[in-house]
Every structure is written in C-alpha cells, then in structure tokens.
Design a protein around this motif. Structure first.
Motif, PDB file in Angstrom:
ATOM      1  N   ARG A 272      36.623  18.544  16.432  1.00  0.00           N
ATOM      2  CA  ARG A 272      37.521  17.389  16.392  1.00  0.00           C
ATOM      3  C   ARG A 272      37.016  16.420  15.319  1.00  0.00           C
ATOM      4  O   ARG A 272      36.522  15.334  15.608  1.00  0.00           O
ATOM      5  N   TYR A 273      37.152  16.846  14.099  1.00  0.00           N
ATOM      6  CA  TYR A 273      36.524  16.110  13.004  1.00  0.00           C
ATOM      7  C   TYR A 273      37.207  14.763  12.742  1.00  0.00           C
ATOM      8  O   TYR A 273      36.543  13.796  12.364  1.00  0.00           O
ATOM      9  N   LYS A 274      38.513  14.681  12.953  1.00  0.00           N
ATOM     10  CA  LYS A 274      39.202  13.401  12.762  1.00  0.00           C
ATOM     11  C   LYS A 274      38.725  12.377  13.791  1.00  0.00           C
ATOM     12  O   LYS A 274      38.505  11.207  13.470  1.00  0.00           O
ATOM     13  N   GLU A 275      38.562  12.841  15.040  1.00  0.00           N
ATOM     14  CA  GLU A 275      38.063  11.943  16.079  1.00  0.00           C
ATOM     15  C   GLU A 275      36.616  11.553  15.804  1.00  0.00           C
ATOM     16  O   GLU A 275      36.206  10.410  16.071  1.00  0.00           O
ATOM     17  N   LEU A 276      35.847  12.489  15.286  1.00  0.00           N
ATOM     18  CA  LEU A 276      34.464  12.198  14.931  1.00  0.00           C
ATOM     19  C   LEU A 276      34.404  11.093  13.879  1.00  0.00           C
ATOM     20  O   LEU A 276      33.619  10.134  14.005  1.00  0.00           O
ATOM     21  N   ILE A 277      35.238  11.218  12.847  1.00  0.00           N
ATOM     22  CA  ILE A 277      35.258  10.210  11.779  1.00  0.00           C
ATOM     23  C   ILE A 277      35.669   8.844  12.332  1.00  0.00           C
ATOM     24  O   ILE A 277      35.063   7.815  12.020  1.00  0.00           O
TER      25      ILE A 277
ATOM     26  N   ARG B  24      42.353   8.625  24.208  1.00  0.00           N
ATOM     27  CA  ARG B  24      41.244   9.277  23.497  1.00  0.00           C
ATOM     28  C   ARG B  24      40.527   8.272  22.599  1.00  0.00           C
ATOM     29  O   ARG B  24      39.291   8.287  22.486  1.00  0.00           O
ATOM     30  N   ASP B  25      41.289   7.385  21.967  1.00  0.00           N
ATOM     31  CA  ASP B  25      40.680   6.359  21.134  1.00  0.00           C
ATOM     32  C   ASP B  25      39.902   5.345  21.969  1.00  0.00           C
ATOM     33  O   ASP B  25      38.868   4.835  21.527  1.00  0.00           O
ATOM     34  N   VAL B  26      40.413   5.049  23.168  1.00  0.00           N
ATOM     35  CA  VAL B  26      39.661   4.166  24.077  1.00  0.00           C
ATOM     36  C   VAL B  26      38.315   4.800  24.404  1.00  0.00           C
ATOM     37  O   VAL B  26      37.283   4.125  24.448  1.00  0.00           O
ATOM     38  N   GLY B  27      38.320   6.121  24.609  1.00  0.00           N
ATOM     39  CA  GLY B  27      37.068   6.831  24.855  1.00  0.00           C
ATOM     40  C   GLY B  27      36.124   6.742  23.668  1.00  0.00           C
ATOM     41  O   GLY B  27      34.916   6.521  23.829  1.00  0.00           O
ATOM     42  N   LEU B  28      36.665   6.914  22.459  1.00  0.00           N
ATOM     43  CA  LEU B  28      35.847   6.814  21.249  1.00  0.00           C
ATOM     44  C   LEU B  28      35.269   5.410  21.083  1.00  0.00           C
ATOM     45  O   LEU B  28      34.096   5.237  20.728  1.00  0.00           O
ATOM     46  N   ILE B  29      36.093   4.393  21.360  1.00  0.00           N
ATOM     47  CA  ILE B  29      35.613   3.014  21.262  1.00  0.00           C
ATOM     48  C   ILE B  29      34.544   2.741  22.315  1.00  0.00           C
ATOM     49  O   ILE B  29      33.559   2.036  22.050  1.00  0.00           O
ATOM     50  N   SER B  30      34.718   3.323  23.506  1.00  0.00           N
ATOM     51  CA  SER B  30      33.712   3.161  24.567  1.00  0.00           C
ATOM     52  C   SER B  30      32.361   3.732  24.132  1.00  0.00           C
ATOM     53  O   SER B  30      31.312   3.108  24.342  1.00  0.00           O
TER      54      SER B  30
ATOM     55  N   ILE C 212      33.410   5.478  12.467  1.00  0.00           N
ATOM     56  CA  ILE C 212      33.896   4.242  11.843  1.00  0.00           C
ATOM     57  C   ILE C 212      33.829   3.083  12.841  1.00  0.00           C
ATOM     58  O   ILE C 212      33.377   1.974  12.517  1.00  0.00           O
ATOM     59  N   TYR C 213      34.262   3.349  14.097  1.00  0.00           N
ATOM     60  CA  TYR C 213      34.170   2.316  15.134  1.00  0.00           C
ATOM     61  C   TYR C 213      32.708   1.897  15.338  1.00  0.00           C
ATOM     62  O   TYR C 213      32.412   0.698  15.462  1.00  0.00           O
ATOM     63  N   SER C 214      31.821   2.876  15.382  1.00  0.00           N
ATOM     64  CA  SER C 214      30.396   2.578  15.608  1.00  0.00           C
ATOM     65  C   SER C 214      29.824   1.759  14.457  1.00  0.00           C
ATOM     66  O   SER C 214      29.074   0.790  14.680  1.00  0.00           O
TER      67      SER C 214
ATOM     68  N   LEU D 168      37.725  10.477  28.988  1.00  0.00           N
ATOM     69  CA  LEU D 168      38.983  10.287  28.257  1.00  0.00           C
ATOM     70  C   LEU D 168      39.133  11.185  27.031  1.00  0.00           C
ATOM     71  O   LEU D 168      40.206  11.217  26.421  1.00  0.00           O
ATOM     72  N   ARG D 169      38.095  11.912  26.662  1.00  0.00           N
ATOM     73  CA  ARG D 169      38.145  12.645  25.398  1.00  0.00           C
ATOM     74  C   ARG D 169      39.153  13.795  25.417  1.00  0.00           C
ATOM     75  O   ARG D 169      39.613  14.229  24.348  1.00  0.00           O
TER      76      ARG D 169
END
Length: 314
Positions: A193-198, A164-170, A202-204, A155-156
């Motif tokens: 993709r520094y915003k997605e990294l942050i 993309r956020d679902v992928g980050l949460i996964s 945060i989710y983690s 999903l990234r």
C-alpha cells in the motif's frame, strides 16, 4: 494473566521492583515533561516536538503563580517530587489520565474481535499487565502512542478511505509522540500500500516539522534534539542495567563475569543492527499479520539504546 495471578499468589512479592526505583518519582515522566515543555531541548528532553506541544497545552491548565513558584531552576533536567503536593498540578494529570483511559478502552472494546465477555476480559488483562501498570505509574505519553497504533491497526482495512486516513493520522500522531511507532508503517510496505505509506509518512513529517518550527527553533531545535538523543544514549545506552535490548543480549551475559570493554560494546552494537534487519525482514515478508506485528514490537523494543519497562505494552 500470569502476572496478575502471581501477584495474588505471592502476596505482591512478584511485583517487587516492577515500578520506578525511586519511590518519590510517581507520575514524574508526566510532571517533568509538563514543566520542561516551554524549553524542552535546553533541558535535555528527548521527546519529539508534538509530545512537548501536548504538555505545553496541558501546562495552561496550571495557574501562572503556581508554575513560577515551582520553576526555581532554569532548564532543569528533573524536578522534585514536591510538585505532587500542589493540587493545581493534579488537574492536567487527571485530565490526561481520563482521556487516555477512555480512548484506550474504546479502542480495545470497539476493535477487538470476539464476543462482549472476551472483549472485557482482554481489556482487564491488558490494563492489569505489568508493563501497562508501569506506564500508568510514570504517566508516560507512550500510552497515547499505544492508542494511536490501535486505531491504525483497526482502521487500516476499512472500506472507507476517510477511515483509513484517520488510521494513518492516528499512527502519525503516535509517531509524533514517541518516534518509534513509525516502524508500524512497515505493514503498508508488506501489503504494497505504497500510496498510504507515502501519505502516512507525510502526516508524520508534518506533525514533526510544524511544531518544531513553530515553537522550538526549527533547525536549531532539531540539532539539539539529536544532540540530546546522542547524549542520553551515550550515558545510558549500553550500561549493564536490567533493561534489555538487542545490544545487551550480547553485553549482559559477559557482565555477569565482570567482562566489560569497548570491543564487547562494539560487538553488541553490531548485533543490534543485525537483529534490527532481521525484524524488519520478518515484518515485511511474514505471511501472517500477527507475526509481522510481533516483529514490529520486537523492533520497537530491541533497537533502542535505552529501553523502559513500559515499551512492553506493544
């Protein structure tokens, strides 16, 4: 494929020693975690709090009298395989296994490239690999962590920010279950993709901090987890067993000649950090995605002081 072919050609001999050494310990990663989930860090558990919460929820599927009947030793590190004889404990195991297989099959079929035949063949080979069979035999939570990584990778690159956020949460959930998948966030650094990294970090952090403070004592629980990790690594980390990591690449060859001392262990440990930096550098700067993913997988497997066969599923 090679593992599966050899299994038939050798009439099963090639799989000798593949599964856990103690024959009465089938599924006991699952059952030990299930029974330890209320006071995990008093039982020397090294899993992060989200993983313990999952087992704690599954424990609600077991009748209270059955739980009390079995918990004869408070804060036990391991439990007897007698739990396998009690039907009530099989229900959470079956549910966990079915959910894991369904999500993994969906992820592999949905996101693998190629035609339908190629996808099915890939699924069969993946499920029949030696490391996957070991993970199922232990019923270890690494299977769900693997699924989380698959969803992130799939999903990234979605056009939808929601997906993309679902992928980050996964991936954050995978990190919350096993910690080591956090290295896959290196791909966000690689692609700037520094915003997605942050957001992913945060989710983690939220999936670690919230359950720790809600159920496992907050800062005291964190200190106990760190102490358990240190204890476990000290006991098993550089033992000259068959499990290989970066440090043992130095230690094991010398152990064949009965050479073993503190200086050798120190060199091995230093080599572990050198290889870790090398893998991180490769993951960030490799031009091809598969090379970056390979470096991440090597980092997950090689850095840890204690490794198990099921880590090879990555």
């Amino acid at each position: 494929a090679i593992f599966f072919i050899l299994l038939f050609v050798t009439h099963g001999e090639s799989a000798t020693g593949l599964l856990y050494a103690k024959k009465d310990q089938m599924f006991m990663d699952f059952f030990n975690s299930l029974l330890q989930s209320k006071n995990p860090y008093e039982c020397r558990v090294i899993y992060p709090p989200l993983s313990n919460c999952m087992y704690r929820i599954l424990l609600y599927l077991v009748p209270v009298p059955t739980i009390q009947r079995f918990l004869t030793e408070e804060n036990a590190v391991y439990y007897s395989s007698g739990v396998l004889k009690l039907q009530q404990y099989m229900i959470p195991l079956i549910i966990y296994s079915m959910v894991t297989v369904i999500f993994m099959f969906y992820a592999l079929i949905r996101f693998k490239g190629g035609d339908q035949k190629e996808k099915l063949l890939f699924c069969v080979l993946c499920f029949m690999s030696g490391s996957m069979l070991f993970a199922f035999e232990r019923a270890n939570s690494i299977l769900l962590a693997f699924v989380g990584i698959l969803f992130f990778l799939a999903l990234r690159n979605s056009d939808s920010k929601v997906f993309r956020d679902v992928g980050l949460i996964s991936l954050a959930i995978a990190t919350g279950l096993k910690i080591s998948p956090i290295v896959v966030f290196v791909l966000c650094v690689r692609e700037k993709r520094y915003k997605e990294l942050i957001r992913g970090l945060i989710y983690s952090a939220a999936l670690f901090i919230l359950p720790m403070f809600l159920f496992y004592g907050g800062f005291s629980g964190i200190l106990k987890l760190i102490d358990n990790l240190s204890y476990y690594n000290e006991i098993k980390g550089l033992s000259t067993g068959v499990q290989l990591n970066f440090a043992k690449m130095v230690v094991l060859p010398f152990s064949l000649f009965n050479v073993s001392n503190d200086s050798l262990y120190a060199i091995g440990d230093s080599f572990r950090y050198v290889m870790t930096l090398g893998c991180a550098f490769s993951a960030i700067f490799s031009k091809k995605n598969w090379k970056s993913l390979c470096a991440c997988a090597c980092l997950i497997y090689g850095f840890q002081s204690t490794v198990a066969t099921y880590l090879l599923i990555f």
